[in-house]
Design a protein around this motif. Structure first.
Motif, PDB file in Angstrom:
ATOM      1  N   GLN A 199       1.960  -7.968 -11.124  1.00 39.51           N
ATOM      2  CA  GLN A 199       1.731  -7.213 -12.160  1.00 39.51           C
ATOM      3  C   GLN A 199       3.037  -6.624 -12.862  1.00 39.51           C
ATOM      4  O   GLN A 199       3.979  -6.372 -12.479  1.00 39.51           O
ATOM      5  N   TRP A 200       2.908  -6.157 -14.069  1.00 41.79           N
ATOM      6  CA  TRP A 200       4.088  -5.781 -14.850  1.00 41.79           C
ATOM      7  C   TRP A 200       4.016  -4.351 -15.314  1.00 41.79           C
ATOM      8  O   TRP A 200       4.825  -3.928 -15.987  1.00 41.79           O
ATOM      9  N   ARG A 201       3.052  -3.744 -14.778  1.00 34.13           N
ATOM     10  CA  ARG A 201       3.066  -1.914 -15.042  1.00 34.13           C
ATOM     11  C   ARG A 201       2.609  -1.579 -13.640  1.00 34.13           C
ATOM     12  O   ARG A 201       1.903  -1.940 -12.705  1.00 34.13           O
ATOM     13  N   ASN A 202       2.973  -0.403 -13.464  1.00 34.64           N
ATOM     14  CA  ASN A 202       2.650   0.667 -12.317  1.00 34.64           C
ATOM     15  C   ASN A 202       3.000  -0.230 -11.152  1.00 34.64           C
ATOM     16  O   ASN A 202       2.371  -0.319 -10.037  1.00 34.64           O
ATOM     17  N   CYS A 203       4.631  -0.634 -11.145  1.00 34.78           N
ATOM     18  CA  CYS A 203       4.826  -1.453  -9.906  1.00 34.78           C
ATOM     19  C   CYS A 203       5.828  -0.721  -9.123  1.00 34.78           C
ATOM     20  O   CYS A 203       6.787  -1.735  -8.284  1.00 34.78           O
ATOM     21  N   TRP A 204       6.017   0.421  -9.287  1.00 32.69           N
ATOM     22  CA  TRP A 204       7.003   1.278  -8.476  1.00 32.69           C
ATOM     23  C   TRP A 204       6.580   1.135  -6.998  1.00 32.69           C
ATOM     24  O   TRP A 204       5.618   1.734  -6.837  1.00 32.69           O
ATOM     25  N   VAL A 205       7.394   0.650  -5.944  1.00 33.12           N
ATOM     26  CA  VAL A 205       6.860   0.990  -4.472  1.00 33.12           C
ATOM     27  C   VAL A 205       8.079   1.684  -3.862  1.00 33.12           C
ATOM     28  O   VAL A 205       9.223   1.693  -4.104  1.00 33.12           O
ATOM     29  N   GLN A 206       7.686   2.676  -2.936  1.00 30.45           N
ATOM     30  CA  GLN A 206       8.468   3.490  -2.106  1.00 30.45           C
ATOM     31  C   GLN A 206       8.839   2.684  -0.895  1.00 30.45           C
ATOM     32  O   GLN A 206       8.049   1.934  -0.089  1.00 30.45           O
ATOM     33  N   TYR A 244       0.764  -1.055   0.024  1.00 32.05           N
ATOM     34  CA  TYR A 244       0.087   0.040  -0.079  1.00 32.05           C
ATOM     35  C   TYR A 244       0.879   1.293  -0.086  1.00 32.05           C
ATOM     36  O   TYR A 244       1.905   1.574   0.605  1.00 32.05           O
ATOM     37  N   GLN A 245       0.535   2.350  -0.911  1.00 32.77           N
ATOM     38  CA  GLN A 245       1.162   3.514  -0.767  1.00 32.77           C
ATOM     39  C   GLN A 245       0.298   4.389  -1.640  1.00 32.77           C
ATOM     40  O   GLN A 245      -0.579   4.363  -2.387  1.00 32.77           O
ATOM     41  N   TYR A 246       0.628   5.731  -1.278  1.00 32.16           N
ATOM     42  CA  TYR A 246      -0.023   7.046  -2.151  1.00 32.16           C
ATOM     43  C   TYR A 246       0.781   7.136  -3.219  1.00 32.16           C
ATOM     44  O   TYR A 246       1.910   7.114  -3.530  1.00 32.16           O
ATOM     45  N   ARG A 271      -4.154   9.371  -4.663  1.00 31.05           N
ATOM     46  CA  ARG A 271      -4.858   7.999  -4.129  1.00 31.05           C
ATOM     47  C   ARG A 271      -4.002   7.011  -3.818  1.00 31.05           C
ATOM     48  O   ARG A 271      -2.812   7.088  -3.884  1.00 31.05           O
ATOM     49  N   VAL A 272      -4.502   6.076  -3.050  1.00 33.60           N
ATOM     50  CA  VAL A 272      -3.977   5.013  -2.383  1.00 33.60           C
ATOM     51  C   VAL A 272      -3.747   3.723  -3.562  1.00 33.60           C
ATOM     52  O   VAL A 272      -4.598   3.635  -4.473  1.00 33.60           O
ATOM     53  N   LYS A 273      -2.629   3.362  -3.967  1.00 33.22           N
ATOM     54  CA  LYS A 273      -2.097   2.607  -5.058  1.00 33.22           C
ATOM     55  C   LYS A 273      -1.860   1.034  -4.129  1.00 33.22           C
ATOM     56  O   LYS A 273      -1.131   1.099  -3.190  1.00 33.22           O
ATOM     57  N   LYS A 274      -2.481   0.140  -4.509  1.00 32.70           N
ATOM     58  CA  LYS A 274      -2.097  -1.123  -3.828  1.00 32.70           C
ATOM     59  C   LYS A 274      -1.496  -2.113  -5.071  1.00 32.70           C
ATOM     60  O   LYS A 274      -2.001  -2.170  -6.373  1.00 32.70           O
ATOM     61  N   VAL A 275      -0.551  -2.725  -4.832  1.00 35.00           N
ATOM     62  CA  VAL A 275       0.364  -3.595  -5.503  1.00 35.00           C
ATOM     63  C   VAL A 275       0.478  -4.920  -5.303  1.00 35.00           C
ATOM     64  O   VAL A 275       0.899  -5.187  -4.009  1.00 35.00           O
ATOM     65  N   SER A 276      -0.283  -5.870  -5.942  1.00 34.02           N
ATOM     66  CA  SER A 276      -0.240  -7.298  -5.544  1.00 34.02           C
ATOM     67  C   SER A 276       1.087  -7.630  -5.644  1.00 34.02           C
ATOM     68  O   SER A 276       1.867  -7.708  -6.682  1.00 34.02           O
ATOM     69  N   SER A 285      13.027   1.448  -2.003  1.00 34.11           N
ATOM     70  CA  SER A 285      12.014   1.723  -3.189  1.00 34.11           C
ATOM     71  C   SER A 285      12.700   0.942  -4.476  1.00 34.11           C
ATOM     72  O   SER A 285      14.069   0.814  -4.754  1.00 34.11           O
ATOM     73  N   SER A 286      11.565   0.377  -5.292  1.00 36.48           N
ATOM     74  CA  SER A 286      11.947  -0.511  -6.332  1.00 36.48           C
ATOM     75  C   SER A 286      11.013  -0.586  -7.349  1.00 36.48           C
ATOM     76  O   SER A 286       9.799  -0.404  -6.945  1.00 36.48           O
ATOM     77  N   TRP A 287      11.400  -0.795  -8.578  1.00 37.35           N
ATOM     78  CA  TRP A 287      10.200  -1.504  -9.594  1.00 37.35           C
ATOM     79  C   TRP A 287      10.274  -3.126  -9.275  1.00 37.35           C
ATOM     80  O   TRP A 287      11.013  -3.849  -9.687  1.00 37.35           O
TER      81      TRP A 287
END
Length: 252
Positions: A183-190, A139-141, A151-156, A212-214
């Motif tokens: 998922q293979w797009r929008n996967c940057w996490v802080q 979970y991250q903004y 918004r809140v972004k959720k990456v599985s 932080s990483s892709w």
């Protein structure tokens, strides 16, 4: 010693680490999530305390630390004290993720109890070290520069072998996990982003993103929070006892 109402001491009790309500759901409200200075994320533990990684907190001066995202994104909070875990050592090249946790004591408390993770239904701070999780999410903004909407972004993510993250480290799975995006797009996490996993009918805060990483391309380490819950509780108790200028009825 500070006088703290019983309702404010609940987080320090081990029983309060269990989810308050059994909730079988694929997603959860994230009012307890905050965005912090230095491109970091944080988790609201209580009205006074925010949890993040030590790596995030050590690179930001307290006077420049701003925290946003709680119900009203325009309402900026500030910290009055930062505490890094005593075993954290950023110069340790072999074990940079060990004890990479820190706490922020807010200058003023959040006005709503319900925004903290302690009050979130169906979430537990106490995670299982040997459980097989059905689903995990970071979970991250996330801010859209074009629209200006946050918004809140959720990456599985899925759990993978720890050796994929640290092949030459003796970091154990009791201390850290390795995750990769499903998922293979929008996967940057802080760094500092909380990782929650679904176990039976509730979610567990398993840990925080170390760096932080892709993560669709590079698996990244999650610092487990469960081994450090005792330290968090003891430190908060110590602050209460030292009475750092905080009104007793607001501290937890």
């Amino acid at each position: 010693m500070l006088r703290v109402p019983e309702t404010e001491k609940l987080w320090l009790r081990s029983s309060f680490l269990s989810p308050r309500v059994s909730l079988l759901a694929n997603s959860i409200d994230a009012s307890w999530l905050v965005s912090m200075s230095g491109n970091c994320q944080g988790t609201v533990l209580t009205r006074w305390w925010v949890l993040s990684t030590a790596n995030c907190l050590q690179k930001t001066k307290l006077s420049n630390l701003s925290i946003s995202g709680i119900i009203d994104p325009q309402n900026i909070l500030h910290g009055q004290k930062i505490c890094l875990h005593p075993r954290f050592d950023s110069t340790n090249g072999k074990h940079p993720a060990k004890a990479d946790l820190g706490l922020v004591l807010l200058a003023v408390p959040i006005h709503w109890d319900e925004v903290s993770l302690s009050y979130a239904p169906g979430i537990s701070l106490k995670s299982c070290s040997k459980c097989l999780y059905r689903s995990c999410q970071v979970y991250q903004y996330w801010s859209n520069k074009q629209s200006g909407i946050t918004r809140v972004k959720k990456v599985s993510v899925r759990l993978v072998g720890l050796s994929l993250c640290y092949p030459h480290s003796d970091l154990t799975e009791m201390e850290g996990l390795c995750v990769q995006s499903q998922q293979w797009r929008n996967c940057w996490v802080q760094q500092g982003s909380p990782v929650l996993c679904l176990l039976k009918s509730h979610w567990e805060l398993v840990g925080l993103i170390h760096k932080s990483s892709w993560i669709c391309h590079n698996p990244t380490v999650v610092i487990r929070t469960s081994p450090y819950i005792t330290w968090m509780k003891q430190y908060i108790k110590r602050v209460i006892q030292l009475n750092l200028g905080i009104k007793s009825w607001l501290i937890l």
